[in-house]
Write an enzyme that holds these catalytic residues in place. Structure first.
Site, PDB file in Angstrom:
ATOM      1  N   ASP A 147      21.388  -1.872 -10.485  1.00 46.04           N
ATOM      2  CA  ASP A 147      22.052  -0.692 -11.041  1.00 46.04           C
ATOM      3  C   ASP A 147      23.515  -0.556 -10.665  1.00 46.04           C
ATOM      4  O   ASP A 147      24.177   0.384 -11.092  1.00 46.04           O
ATOM      5  CB  ASP A 147      21.326   0.570 -10.570  1.00 46.04           C
ATOM      6  CG  ASP A 147      21.671   0.919  -9.114  1.00 46.04           C
ATOM      7  OD1 ASP A 147      21.579   0.014  -8.250  1.00 46.04           O
ATOM      8  OD2 ASP A 147      22.071   2.064  -8.861  1.00 46.04           O
TER       9      ASP A 147
ATOM     10  N   ASP B 237      17.005  -5.513  -7.098  1.00 45.83           N
ATOM     11  CA  ASP B 237      17.712  -4.609  -6.202  1.00 45.83           C
ATOM     12  C   ASP B 237      16.767  -3.460  -5.829  1.00 45.83           C
ATOM     13  O   ASP B 237      15.748  -3.242  -6.503  1.00 45.83           O
ATOM     14  CB  ASP B 237      18.959  -4.100  -6.919  1.00 45.83           C
ATOM     15  CG  ASP B 237      19.688  -3.020  -6.153  1.00 45.83           C
ATOM     16  OD1 ASP B 237      19.978  -3.238  -4.966  1.00 45.83           O
ATOM     17  OD2 ASP B 237      19.958  -1.954  -6.741  1.00 45.83           O
TER      18      ASP B 237
ATOM     19  N   ASP C  60      17.903   0.142  -4.102  1.00 42.97           N
ATOM     20  CA  ASP C  60      18.438   1.498  -4.283  1.00 42.97           C
ATOM     21  C   ASP C  60      18.905   1.721  -5.722  1.00 42.97           C
ATOM     22  O   ASP C  60      19.706   0.957  -6.257  1.00 42.97           O
ATOM     23  CB  ASP C  60      19.612   1.726  -3.328  1.00 42.97           C
ATOM     24  CG  ASP C  60      19.181   1.723  -1.879  1.00 42.97           C
ATOM     25  OD1 ASP C  60      18.632   2.737  -1.430  1.00 42.97           O
ATOM     26  OD2 ASP C  60      19.387   0.695  -1.201  1.00 42.97           O
TER      27      ASP C  60
END
Length: 260
Positions: free
Chosen positions: A211, A27, A29
Site C-alpha cells: 500500500d 506487505d 501495515d
C-alpha cells in the site's frame, strides 16, 4: 500501467493460480492490517489471516510477509511463532526468518547497533519538543513518525533529523512512507526481498501486494508471469487495485480457492 479492480482481473488471478510454484508475498501495515496510530497495536484482520492460512495449505504455495518493520516487531504484530509456515522478510529485506530453521539471517553487528543507538538517542532529543513526532527504533536504523503531528511540526521533525543524518551518517539510506521517514545503515529493498524469496522457493509466479511508496520497488520488479496488487490510492505499477485490507483478503481467498 493503469491498475484495474479485482472483478476486471479474473484472467490474471486465474493465470497465477495455475502456476506450478506460487509465492504470495505481502506487505503488512495497511495491506493485511489497517494503519494505526500506535504501530505495535497493528494486527492482521481475521479475513486476511484465514486467507493466508488457506494459501499456505494449498499445494506448492508459499506465503511470505515482507515489511519495513524489524523482524522482531513483525513477529509480534503478525502473531507469528516458530511453528508458522510463513516466511518473513523484515527491515525492507535485510533480515529473514524461514520455516523450519532456527535463528535470524542478517543480524546487525555490535558496532552497527552502537552507532544506531547513539544516533537514535540524538534524534529523540531533536524531536522531543514537537507534538506528535516520535522516533521508532529498528534493527538497522530508525524512523521519524509524524502521523499525529501538525504539518509544521512534522516538517520540522523531518528537517532536524535529515540534518543530523546528513552530518553524522551521510551513507545511510533514506526512505519515505505514510507519515514516516526512515533511515537505515544497510541497503535493502522489497524488490530484493521478493526476488530472494522467489529464488529460495523456486517460484514460477509471484503475487505481491502493498500500500505504500516502498512497496512500489517490488511491484515494479514483477515479471509478466506475476501479479501486483496495490491496496488503496496512489500511483502504482500494480496491475490490480483494491480499496482496503478487506478487499485484498477477499482477493487472496479467491486465489486460495482457485489454487486449492
Amino acid at each position: 500501467m493503469t491498475a484495474v479492480a479485482p472483478e476486471a482481473a479474473t484472467e490474471r488471478i486465474a493465470r497465477v493460480a495455475a502456476s506450478d510454484v506460487l509465492l504470495v508475498a505481502l506487505d503488512f501495515d495497511g495491506t493485511l492490517s489497517h494503519t494505526v496510530d500506535e504501530p505495535m497495536s497493528a494486527r492482521m484482520i481475521p479475513a486476511a489471516r484465514a486467507a493466508l492460512g488457506a494459501l499456505a495449505a494449498a499445494p506448492r504455495t508459499h506465503v511470505a510477509l515482507v515489511s519495513g518493520r524489524s523482524l522482531a516487531d513483525l513477529r509480534v504484530i503478525a502473531e507469528h511463532d516458530d511453528a508458522s509456515p510463513w516466511h518473513l522478510a523484515g527491515s525492507h529485506g535485510i533480515e529473514y526468518w524461514h520455516p523450519g530453521e532456527s535463528g535470524v539471517e542478517g543480524a546487525p553487528t555490535s558496532e552497527e547497533t552502537a552507532t544506531l543507538d547513539q544516533l537514535a538517542d540524538t534524534a529523540e532529543g531533536l524531536v522531543a519538543d514537537l507534538d506528535g513526532a516520535w522516533i521508532e527504533r529498528k534493527s538497522f536504523g530508525f524512523g521519524v513518525h509524524t502521523r499525529l503531528s501538525e504539518p509544521d511540526a512534522a516538517a520540522a521533525a523531518q528537517q532536524r533529523v535529515d540534518d543530523l543524518v546528513a552530518r553524522e551518517a551521510p551513507d545511510w539510506r533514506r526512505r519515505t512512507g505514510h507519515d514516516i521517514v526512515e533511515y537505515a545503515f544497510r541497503e535493502g529493498g522489497k524488490d530484493d526481498a521478493v526476488r530472494r524469496l522467489a529464488d529460495r522457493v523456486g517460484a514460477t509466479a509471484v503475487v505481491f501486494a502493498g500500500d505504500d511508496v516502498t512497496d512500489e520497488d517490488a511491484l515494479r520488479a514483477l515479471g509478466p508471469a506475476d501479479l501486483g496488487v496495490r491496496v488503496g490510492a496512489g500511483e502504482t505499477a500494480a496491475a490490480v487495485r483494491v480499496g482496503s485490507p478487506e478487499e485484498l483478503a477477499a482477493l487472496l481467498q479467491h486465489l486460495a480457492d482457485a489454487r486449492g
